[in-house]
Write an enzyme that holds these catalytic residues in place. Structure first.
Site, PDB file in Angstrom:
ATOM      1  N   ASN A 180       0.880  -1.186   0.040  1.00 55.73           N
ATOM      2  CA  ASN A 180       0.008   0.161  -0.078  1.00 55.73           C
ATOM      3  C   ASN A 180       0.918   1.313  -0.018  1.00 55.73           C
ATOM      4  O   ASN A 180       2.268   1.222   0.052  1.00 55.73           O
ATOM      5  CB  ASN A 180      -0.991   0.024   1.151  1.00 55.73           C
ATOM      6  CG  ASN A 180      -0.294   0.067   2.353  1.00 55.73           C
ATOM      7  OD1 ASN A 180       0.799   0.889   2.744  1.00 55.73           O
ATOM      8  ND2 ASN A 180      -1.022  -0.733   3.316  1.00 55.73           N
ATOM      9  N   GLY A 204      -7.666   3.932  -5.652  1.00 56.46           N
ATOM     10  CA  GLY A 204      -7.336   2.949  -6.798  1.00 56.46           C
ATOM     11  C   GLY A 204      -6.032   2.188  -6.480  1.00 56.46           C
ATOM     12  O   GLY A 204      -5.570   2.368  -5.614  1.00 56.46           O
ATOM     13  N   GLY A 231      -6.816  -5.535   1.211  1.00 55.70           N
ATOM     14  CA  GLY A 231      -5.760  -5.760   0.281  1.00 55.70           C
ATOM     15  C   GLY A 231      -5.315  -7.008   0.167  1.00 55.70           C
ATOM     16  O   GLY A 231      -4.729  -7.233  -0.774  1.00 55.70           O
ATOM     17  N   ASP A 232      -5.852  -7.916   0.939  1.00 52.62           N
ATOM     18  CA  ASP A 232      -5.651  -9.656   0.561  1.00 52.62           C
ATOM     19  C   ASP A 232      -6.113  -9.813  -0.526  1.00 52.62           C
ATOM     20  O   ASP A 232      -5.831 -10.787  -1.477  1.00 52.62           O
ATOM     21  CB  ASP A 232      -5.878 -10.283   1.616  1.00 52.62           C
ATOM     22  CG  ASP A 232      -5.176  -9.996   2.980  1.00 52.62           C
ATOM     23  OD1 ASP A 232      -3.791  -9.455   2.960  1.00 52.62           O
ATOM     24  OD2 ASP A 232      -5.352  -9.974   4.105  1.00 52.62           O
TER      25      ASP A 232
END
Length: 279
Positions: A180, A204, A231-232
């Site tokens: 990130n 995005g 995120g995973d």
């Protein structure tokens, strides 16, 4: 247009029980806040990514470790229910790992991970095929992730979270590194990486090659319940799509769509559609 078929994936990573408390706002240092419901859910970055990949339509196996306890059996069954091959998961003497999670009303979170059995993850005896992708994260011993540099003959993806310094060998070998924006800032050596995906939450995600941005896709607008698993899901989706040979833009678009779907659910292992449905 039909997309190339997804290839097989092996996830090498963590498996945890998530203890999640919902609050109106996250506490500051030394502060106590009253919360709502406390949930016990399957989690761990590795398990979340494996479950997501299977639900997105891939053939998936998981290399990890859980305790030989009721939580460990629960985590194994949860992965099997998602369609993951749990054969390579080690049942050890240490307790199953636990993550303590606080989620506020906007879906933001704070997470503390107690690794426990995740410290016992090993790739001894695991054969990786040239046609499969391998996806790892940093919630397991770093030497195991580094060992993948030599052990994996095919596509290697690394979700560099939690952020830490990465070896030059790992950066040079990885076909894809996913972070990130905060993690990207904490790992300056990623400027030289072959391919890096950087996520920006509601803004995005982008793909960078050797420091140059080559694609950027906006995230769909959705109502956020929890960002714990987003995120995973993104990592699993992007790894599958790029390994299958999708274009950079299509791979990013599908990964952002799947990640956006994930934030509408409270679990780190949400229900998902097949990957091409997110284009």
């Amino acid at each position: 247009m039909d997309q190339p078929k997804l290839g097989p994936l092996t996830v090498v990573g963590s498996i945890n029980v998530d203890l999640t408390a919902s609050v109106d706002r996250l506490p500051s240092a030394g502060e106590t806040v009253l919360g709502g419901a406390l949930r016990r859910l399957p989690g761990g970055k590795g398990a979340n990514q494996a479950a997501a990949a299977a639900r997105l339509g891939a053939v998936v196996r998981m290399v990890g470790a859980v305790g030989d306890d009721s939580d460990g059996q629960w985590m194994l069954q949860s992965l099997r229910d998602a369609g993951v091959d749990t054969g390579p998961i080690w049942l050890g003497d240490a307790a199953t790992g636990t993550a303590l999670i606080t989620v506020d009303g906007q879906g933001e979170n704070q997470i503390v991970v107690c690794p426990a059995a995740n410290a016992d993850v090993s790739i001894d005896g695991i054969d990786f095929g040239p046609g499969e992708a391998v996806l790892a994260q940093l919630e397991i011993p770093f030497e195991i992730v580094e060992a993948l540099v030599e052990a994996v003959p095919g596509f290697l993806a690394v979700n560099a979270a939690p952020a830490r310094a990465l070896s030059a060998a790992l950066i040079a070998r990885a076909d894809l590194i996913i972070v990130n924006e905060s993690e990207f800032a904490l790992i300056p050596e990623l400027a030289t990486a072959r391919m890096v995906a950087v996520t920006y939450g509601a803004n995005g995600a982008a793909l960078r090659e050797h420091g140059r941005e080559v694609a950027h896709v906006a995230a769909p607008s959705v109502r956020v319940v929890s960002s714990v698993g987003a995120g995973d899901v993104f990592c699993a989706a992007l790894t599958l799509a790029l390994h299958a040979g999708w274009s950079r833009e299509d791979a990013l678009r599908a990964a952002c769509g799947a990640g956006a779907d994930a934030v509408t659910h409270p679990s780190g292992q949400p229900p998902l559609r097949r990957l091409d449905a997110y284009l």
